[in-house]
Design an enzyme around this catalytic site. Structure first.
Site, mmCIF file in Angstrom:
data_model
loop_
_atom_site.group_PDB
_atom_site.id
_atom_site.type_symbol
_atom_site.label_atom_id
_atom_site.label_comp_id
_atom_site.label_asym_id
_atom_site.label_seq_id
_atom_site.Cartn_x
_atom_site.Cartn_y
_atom_site.Cartn_z
ATOM 1 C CG ASP A 31 -2.105 0.909 1.100
ATOM 2 O OD1 ASP A 31 -1.900 2.133 0.902
ATOM 3 O OD2 ASP A 31 -3.245 0.421 1.198
ATOM 4 N N GLY A 36 -4.702 4.899 2.414
ATOM 5 C CA GLY A 36 -4.727 3.976 3.537
ATOM 6 C C GLY A 36 -4.159 4.563 4.809
ATOM 7 C CG ASP A 51 1.928 3.860 -6.737
ATOM 8 O OD1 ASP A 51 1.664 3.167 -7.741
ATOM 9 O OD2 ASP A 51 1.288 4.876 -6.411
ATOM 10 C CB ALA A 75 -8.876 1.965 -6.316
ATOM 11 C CE1 TYR A 140 -13.399 4.060 -7.054
ATOM 12 C CE2 TYR A 140 -15.784 4.184 -6.890
ATOM 13 C CZ TYR A 140 -14.598 3.537 -6.607
ATOM 14 O OH TYR A 140 -14.604 2.370 -5.885
ATOM 15 C CE LYS A 144 -12.304 -0.012 -8.315
ATOM 16 N NZ LYS A 144 -11.160 -0.571 -7.612
#
Length: 154
Positions: A31, A36, A51, A75, A140, A144
């Site tokens: 992460d 996060g 990354d 994401a 967004y 995805k």
């Protein structure tokens, strides 16, 4: 099983990691900590701050470890931010994921579970079925869905 989780310092990824650890599996989390929180990373997991776009670190990790499955949660997820910065979401959620997948496949890691979003079905309220028509509204959700389509081509 030996599991690699991307985005494991986020809410969904960290809970997924906990569920696998509770079942006795070995979990490695990667992460960048952009979204996060290190506090969410389960203590029993191995953590790597990077990354998914960092080819050197990902390649080294995949060379050293034999993962049975990779679960890709990483994401950017803010719909309002994606509307303000659509190219940022395209780059992060599609371009970087595509590069990550290419690196994984290079090292024979072909068992990949991708965490998408119900947002690909549009602004539906209530119960959502996978049989509903695809209608992503936000940048967004579009980013995805674009990666979902890329996976289907492989």
């Amino acid at each position: 099983m030996n599991i690699l989780i991307t985005g494991g310092a986020g809410y969904v990824g960290s809970n997924g990691a906990l569920a696998f650890l509770d079942r006795g599996h070995k979990v490695t989390i990667i992460d960048s900590l952009v979204n996060g929180d290190l506090k969410l990373v389960p203590k029993k997991s191995k953590f790597i701050k990077s990354d998914i776009n960092n080819e050197k670190i990902i390649s080294k990790l995949l060379k050293k470890n034999k993962f049975d499955v990779i679960i890709h949660y990483a994401a950017l997820t803010s719909v309002p931010e994606s509307i303000k910065s659509p190219s940022k979401y395209y780059k992060n959620n599609f371009v970087k994921s595509k590069k990550f997948l290419k690196i994984c496949m290079k090292y024979g890691c072909n068992n990949i579970i991708y965490s998408s979003t119900a947002g690909v079905y549009g602004d539906k309220k209530g119960k959502i079925s996978e049989k509903q028509p695809i209608n992503p509204k936000s940048p967004y959700a579009k980013s995805k869905f674009k990666f979902e389509n890329h996976l289907k081509k492989i």
